[in-house]
Design an enzyme around this catalytic site. Sequence first.
Site, mmCIF file in Angstrom:
data_model
loop_
_atom_site.group_PDB
_atom_site.id
_atom_site.type_symbol
_atom_site.label_atom_id
_atom_site.label_comp_id
_atom_site.label_asym_id
_atom_site.label_seq_id
_atom_site.Cartn_x
_atom_site.Cartn_y
_atom_site.Cartn_z
ATOM 1 N N ASP A 157 0.851 -1.202 0.000
ATOM 2 C CA ASP A 157 0.000 0.000 0.000
ATOM 3 C C ASP A 157 0.883 1.247 0.000
ATOM 4 O OD1 ASP A 157 -2.316 1.433 -0.025
ATOM 5 O OD2 ASP A 157 -3.011 0.828 1.958
ATOM 6 N N HIS A 191 -9.190 -1.915 -8.893
ATOM 7 C CA HIS A 191 -9.236 -0.859 -7.873
ATOM 8 C C HIS A 191 -8.414 0.374 -8.251
ATOM 9 C CE1 HIS A 191 -9.461 1.043 -3.983
ATOM 10 N NE2 HIS A 191 -8.171 0.885 -3.747
HETATM 11 FE FE1 N7H Z 1 -7.116 1.860 -2.256
HETATM 12 N N1 N7H Z 1 -5.958 -2.796 -1.658
HETATM 13 O O1 N7H Z 1 -5.270 -3.423 -0.936
HETATM 14 O O2 N7H Z 1 -6.531 -3.351 -2.590
HETATM 15 N N2 N7H Z 1 -5.499 0.759 -2.761
HETATM 16 N N3 N7H Z 1 -7.670 0.452 -0.922
HETATM 17 N N4 N7H Z 1 -8.664 3.060 -1.637
HETATM 18 N N5 N7H Z 1 -6.522 3.327 -3.514
HETATM 19 C C1 N7H Z 1 -4.489 1.140 -3.630
HETATM 20 O O3 N7H Z 1 -0.901 2.725 -4.989
HETATM 21 C C2 N7H Z 1 -7.133 -0.827 -0.753
HETATM 22 C C3 N7H Z 1 -9.543 2.796 -0.642
HETATM 23 C C4 N7H Z 1 -7.167 4.541 -3.751
HETATM 24 O O4 N7H Z 1 -2.980 6.367 -8.159
HETATM 25 C C5 N7H Z 1 -3.543 0.085 -3.780
HETATM 26 O O5 N7H Z 1 -0.857 2.511 -2.819
HETATM 27 C C6 N7H Z 1 -7.842 -1.490 0.318
HETATM 28 C C7 N7H Z 1 -10.544 3.831 -0.551
HETATM 29 C C8 N7H Z 1 -6.391 5.354 -4.659
HETATM 30 O O6 N7H Z 1 -2.813 4.348 -8.940
HETATM 31 C C9 N7H Z 1 -3.983 -0.952 -3.000
HETATM 32 C C10 N7H Z 1 -8.777 -0.606 0.797
HETATM 33 C C11 N7H Z 1 -10.237 4.738 -1.555
HETATM 34 C C12 N7H Z 1 -5.259 4.612 -4.966
HETATM 35 C C13 N7H Z 1 -5.234 -0.550 -2.377
HETATM 36 C C14 N7H Z 1 -8.673 0.604 0.018
HETATM 37 C C15 N7H Z 1 -9.036 4.248 -2.208
HETATM 38 C C16 N7H Z 1 -5.368 3.352 -4.242
HETATM 39 C C17 N7H Z 1 -2.317 0.078 -4.698
HETATM 40 C C18 N7H Z 1 -9.792 -0.762 1.891
HETATM 41 C C19 N7H Z 1 -10.943 6.010 -1.951
HETATM 42 C C20 N7H Z 1 -4.106 5.030 -5.882
HETATM 43 C C21 N7H Z 1 -1.066 0.560 -4.041
HETATM 44 C C22 N7H Z 1 -9.702 -1.636 2.848
HETATM 45 C C23 N7H Z 1 -12.240 6.183 -1.965
HETATM 46 C C24 N7H Z 1 -4.450 4.745 -7.338
HETATM 47 C C25 N7H Z 1 -0.925 2.048 -3.965
HETATM 48 C C26 N7H Z 1 -3.330 5.204 -8.230
HETATM 49 C C27 N7H Z 1 -4.411 2.350 -4.293
HETATM 50 C C28 N7H Z 1 -6.079 -1.346 -1.569
HETATM 51 C C29 N7H Z 1 -9.478 1.700 0.203
HETATM 52 C C30 N7H Z 1 -8.378 4.912 -3.219
HETATM 53 C C31 N7H Z 1 -3.244 -2.286 -2.888
HETATM 54 C C32 N7H Z 1 -7.637 -2.896 0.830
HETATM 55 C C33 N7H Z 1 -11.709 3.902 0.430
HETATM 56 C C34 N7H Z 1 -6.745 6.742 -5.153
#
Ligand code: N7H
Length: 487
Positions: free
Chosen positions: A198, A333
């Site tokens: 993350d 995602h």
């Molecule tokens: Fe996410 N996951 O493990 O799948 N997220 N996220 N997220 N997320 C990202 O780039 C995850 C949540 C964004 O610029 C990664 O850090 C999980 C919410 C955005 O390429 C991973 C949860 C919201 C990005 C996860 C969660 C977002 C992003 C890739 C909840 C907004 C950057 C690693 C439990 C409403 C996108 C990284 C970009 C990336 C996960 C929540 C948004 C692995 C498990 C609630 C903007």
Amino acid sequence: MATHVNAGNIQGDILAGGLPKKTQTFIFFQIIDGKKFVQDLVELAPLIKTVEQVLKDRDDIAKHKKEKKGGLIKMVGVNISLSYTGLRAMGISDDKMAGTSLSADTGVFMGGAVKDAPDLNDPIVGGKPDWEPTFLGQIDGAILVAGDSHPTVEEKVRQVNAVFGNDSAHSSIKVIKSIVGDVRPGEEDGHEHFGFLDGVSNPLIAGFDPVVPGPAPIDAKFILTGHSTTQSDWTADGSFLVFRYLFQMVPEFNSFLDNNAIKTDPITSKPLPKDQGRELFGARIVGRWKSGAPVDISPFHDDPDLVKDPKRNNDFLFTDEFRDNNKCPWAAHIRRTNPRADSTRGVNANAIDNRRIIRRGIAFGPEVTAEEQSSGATKLGRGLLFACYQANINDAFKFIQKFWANNPTFPFIGADPLPGFTPGFDPIIGQAPQSTPREMTGYDPLTANDPSQAPLRMPNFVVPRGGGYFFTPSLKTLREFGSLTSA
Ligand code: N7H
């Protein structure tokens, strides 16, 4: 000209990678003596870690690593944010908020997170969001204390409590909930509970962050409040903090990966071993492999070295696959939450700088037990203390959740890409309306662009149990709130 970043005036969690942390405590409180609280903030100000100090911390950490001294430097930082009810309890009237960033988001910040939850499709029970009761009640503010270890953080929490008055008879605040988040142990350091790295992609700030290949830097005014009009006001150098208390159903998620492992190697057309098929499926629903490597660059096999290189790990815009989802499904995602060029080209082209958020989450809860793993059922609560900063909640966090993650037809609006194809919900955070199935398409590379493929039904793996919308003021404003409360 890019908005100037006044690092000494901005709270440290907002920019430069945020408060360095191996553990972080979120303290949610109510204000019980507004007048005293405003005075206490002046005393608290020297304890607040600024972006300037975070930059120095990061230099110290880099030096410590280079010298291979081992262990962690003792380090701790405090930030504070206030909700609308908190600002009101301090004696700040709606008049004082009118015409500032606090009222510029169609009432989302002032309405608060509880009111907004149905609009995000959070599950509703008995007319209320199905959240922990604490988060349904009034929360006036959040104190974040982040550091290298529990003892360092606990020591700082005691110091912060002393500022507000330890003795409950004289304290200006009442703590209503504390939640501790911890970076996961060993090899999982930096990975959230589903196992994915993350904190890889956050927007770069123009004129402040070093530029690396990938999405173009954005102006600081999209993260910092009070800079959108030519005249800056008392909200300048602040930011909105969105907090979401997100529980993750890890054993269930793991079973889902097992049950839907990709069966055929997309390059050789030979059967894919189960463990490889499962990892490929996981990578396609997130858009990155567990190592953090992006599937848009390395679509069919993991490449852990890729993510170690900051010049490469974000260097993609989905431009090779405008009208297909061979490499990265449209629903994935990271394609949903930052569609990069999907949104900035074609007939529905729109700049998305105002949709970007700076994420600062941390994992909470224990590792999955052997019993949970073998039964495939969650017994202990764990998940992500999701936190993100932006200049306008309605334009950024709320827009991402509501119009991208929860919208099965995105990015198919009007004549944009493949007609007749419905990408479905963001598999990680997409929330369908009550009693409607959550589905996605495009997960199997062999049928990725076939409009006739059967959609895949997905249970909810992320369950919201609380949240809050807060304003994180500048250091100057923290010290000068008193001047806003006088009539
Ligand atoms: Fe996410 N996951 O493990 O799948 N997220 N996220 N997220 N997320 C990202 O780039 C995850 C949540 C964004 O610029 C990664 O850090 C999980 C919410 C955005 O390429 C991973 C949860 C919201 C990005 C996860 C969660 C977002 C992003 C890739 C909840 C907004 C950057 C690693 C439990 C409403 C996108 C990284 C970009 C990336 C996960 C929540 C948004 C692995 C498990 C609630 C903007």
